[in-house]
Scaffold this active site. Structure first.
Site, mmCIF file in Angstrom:
data_model
loop_
_atom_site.group_PDB
_atom_site.id
_atom_site.type_symbol
_atom_site.label_atom_id
_atom_site.label_comp_id
_atom_site.label_asym_id
_atom_site.label_seq_id
_atom_site.Cartn_x
_atom_site.Cartn_y
_atom_site.Cartn_z
ATOM 1 N N HIS A 531 51.953 81.407 15.675
ATOM 2 C CA HIS A 531 52.458 79.531 16.792
ATOM 3 C C HIS A 531 52.620 78.628 15.887
ATOM 4 O O HIS A 531 52.036 77.626 16.960
ATOM 5 C CB HIS A 531 51.603 80.167 18.543
ATOM 6 C CG HIS A 531 51.937 81.466 19.341
ATOM 7 N ND1 HIS A 531 50.502 81.640 20.111
ATOM 8 C CD2 HIS A 531 52.612 82.675 18.973
ATOM 9 C CE1 HIS A 531 51.405 82.773 20.818
ATOM 10 N NE2 HIS A 531 52.218 83.102 19.815
ATOM 11 N N SER A 532 52.921 79.073 14.878
ATOM 12 C CA SER A 532 53.426 77.283 14.488
ATOM 13 C C SER A 532 54.618 76.091 15.289
ATOM 14 O O SER A 532 55.339 77.328 14.795
ATOM 15 C CB SER A 532 53.064 77.480 13.339
ATOM 16 O OG SER A 532 52.511 78.207 12.438
#
Length: 601
Positions: A531-532
């Site tokens: 989930h960057s």
């Protein structure tokens, strides 16, 4: 398609991920005369079984296929010297084409913060919820007004083959008397999935915003090419330079190619790609650029900072033989997998239409639990959580399969409890090390566990998982090789083979020595949840911002960033937020360029 080298377009998108497909697709549909170019480093995904069949996502990741980029972090003292590796989507459709197809929404307060805390007018929940409704067709009973009924993205619940998830929710509801269950946690406060209930297909942005516009020859998608930098004339973006990714990834010498944009360049290459393109273009912190040999065009220190992720733990348990799990697809032979693939081809049903995640919990600690996390957690609790009811501290998702790294695990049935922080206090950064080579390893520090508050929250999470899991009727023990190493004789000792305990069984009592073992385990195992975001933050320039509320890069004309602009984290899977950003970016660009037909609802 014809090579776009030297051609003139109205709009160029550098990156063809989830948000880019939405924005480019909406603009192209509104005005088919617009000449739009999307340049994506990864391959096309159109009608490929690895992408349209939901359960195949795990093999794509496990086999490190071309549709991922892998970003290696620096050795981290907080992780006992480990060098964490973070994959990101690398295909037309980006993460939407390769993710777990989990549908969870951010808290409404997350978006309200974007507007009130960071001053981004028009980005509050009252503005973004209508866009999310516009994007989706919610294929389940709607009990509130936050879901859409006619959008391109399909959202559904699993109709069957989910006995482990049902078991988990039943135990959670019966065991935890202080918290309540909800049929739909996505009313902006259940885990659904981005799968069409009628066809069993993954619902991604490439197929529903781009590939469905094949007759529009003005919408061009160039796959397997990587943008190196933006071209400027008097601080106005007028095009991009790019290279063949097929040659570049193999280590060959690449030739710089050029495409021109008469109206706008949009960076949409994710948390890693967009920041890197800016820095290679001379936009970033002066010290970073000079070290990489790049002439400074705009000194913008926020570029590459504010790296955010939902790091956490994947904790495996043995399950009963009758458990509905995806182990036969994730770890089965080709012959075994083909049985499920054939059923999917016949009617879109069965395990191949599943994603292994059918339930979840968003947790906040009670007073007793917070006391056990004091003093490390005290400040962030009072300043960030206490007065915001819809903001979860911890997210917990049962993944009904073994998803760990050990290939020697005995074939069987498993479930893996994923638990991670909704809003880690730890923050990282990513920067280029070369101004010319887009394949040079980044100077990447994910920041995992740098703040002690995150460590104590994950310790609490581990204990919660143990109590819930060992009460489930489908539980048959822990995989002790992937749990904390408690000392012999500890009350907390794990059990390789065990039957479930009663709901009324007292909780495990942990000693200080046991807590230390959990913390050691957390430092050894904490990992990305893919989930960057955040490295081109939409906030004031003086606060480290990179873009303004209209997505314009500070100090430059004709250049926007769409997709990686979150100023703070969101307490959910990030695909839904990418959809909101993609839809909002289309509205903004249409307004700025005078393109009619892109509405907010």
């Amino acid at each position: 398609m014809a090579e776009p080298q030297g051609m003139l377009y109205d709009i160029i998108f550098a990156g063809g991920g989830a948000s880019a497909c939405i924005t480019a697709g909406r603009l192209a549909a509104a005005d088919p005369s617009l000449k739009i170019l999307v340049i994506e480093a990864g391959p096309h995904t159109r009608e490929l079984q690895d992408h349209i069949q939901p359960a195949r996502y795990f093999s794509n990741l496990a086999l490190a296929k071309e549709v991922f980029s892998f970003h290696k972090g620096k050795p981290s003292p907080s992780l006992l010297g480990r060098e964490p590796v973070v994959p990101s989507g690398r295909a037309v459709g980006g993460g939407s084409a390769v993710n777990f197809v989990v549908y969870t929404r951010a808290a409404a307060s997350d978006y309200d913060d974007w507007e009130t805390k960071f001053g981004n007018k028009g980005w509050g929940s009252k503005h973004l919820i209508p866009l999310l409704k516009k994007a989706e067709t919610y294929q389940a009973e709607i009990t509130n007004d936050s879901h859409g009924t006619s959008g391109p993205i399909k959202v559904s619940f699993a109709p069957d083959l989910k006995n482990v998830s049902d078991d988990f929710l039943e135990v959670a509801g019966a065991y935890d008397k202080q918290r309540s269950l909800t049929a739909d946690a996505n009313e902006f406060r259940a885990v659904d999935k981005y799968v069409d209930a009628e066809t069993g297909r993954r619902s991604d942005t490439a197929h529903h915003y781009i590939y469905n516009q094949e007759p529009n020859t003005n919408l061009t998608v160039l796959d397997r090419h990587k943008v190196v930098r933006v071209i400027f004339e008097n601080k106005r973006a007028v095009g991009v330079q790019y290279v063949s990714d097929v040659i570049g990834r193999s280590g060959g010498l690449t030739t710089l190619l050029t495409a021109r944009a008469s109206r706008l360049v949009v960076l949409s290459a994710g948390a890693f790609g967009s920041a890197a393109i800016l820095e290679r273009s001379g936009i970033g912190g002066k010290s970073v650029l000079e070290k990489a040999g790049v002439e400074v065009l705009v000194d913008l220190p926020g570029v590459g900072e504010n790296y955010l992720d939902h790091f956490g733990i994947f904790l495996p348990f043995a399950a009963t033989p009758d458990a509905d799990t995806l182990d036969p697809i994730f770890h089965g032979s080709e012959e075994e997998i083909n049985v499920y693939a054939q059923q999917w081809l016949n009617d879109g049903k069965g395990l191949m239409s599943h994603n292994s995640v059918d339930s979840g919990i968003k947790f906040k600690p009670n007073a007793e639990e917070r006391a056990a996390m004091s003093p490390e957690f005290d400040k962030i609790w009072t300043t960030y959580y206490a007065d915001v009811p819809d903001r979860p501290v911890l997210l917990l998702l049962p993944v009904v399969a073994y998803v760990g790294p050990d290939p020697s695990i005995t074939t069987g049935k498993y479930f893996t409890m994923a638990y991670f922080l909704g809003y880690p206090a730890s923050v990282g950064s990513v920067h280029i090390t070369s101004g010319n080579n887009p394949y040079a390893q980044s100077d990447f520090h994910p920041g995992y566990l740098d703040d002690a508050a995150d460590l104590v929250v994950l310790r609490w999470g581990y204990k919660k998982i143990r109590e819930l899991s060992r009460r489930m009727k489908h539980y048959r023990g822990e995989l002790i090789s992937e749990h904390p190493k408690f000392k012999a004789g500890s009350n907390a000792a794990t059990k390789q083979s065990a039957n479930p305990v009663a709901l009324t069984e007292p909780d495990i009592v942990y000693t200080k020595e046991d807590d230390d073992a959990i913390d050691q385990f957390t430092r050894e195992k904490a990992t990305t949840t893919w989930h960057s975001l955040g490295t081109c933050a939409m906030k004031p320039r003086e606060q480290g911002g990179v873009v303004d509320e209209r997505l314009n890069v500070y100090g430059i004309e004709g250049l926007k960033v769409a997709g990686n602009i979150c100023p703070g984290n969101v307490g959910a899977n990030t695909y839904n937020t990418a959809i909101a950003i993609g839809e909002k970016a289309a509205v903004i660009i249409a307004e700025d360029l005078g393109i009619a037909g892109v509405t907010t609802h």
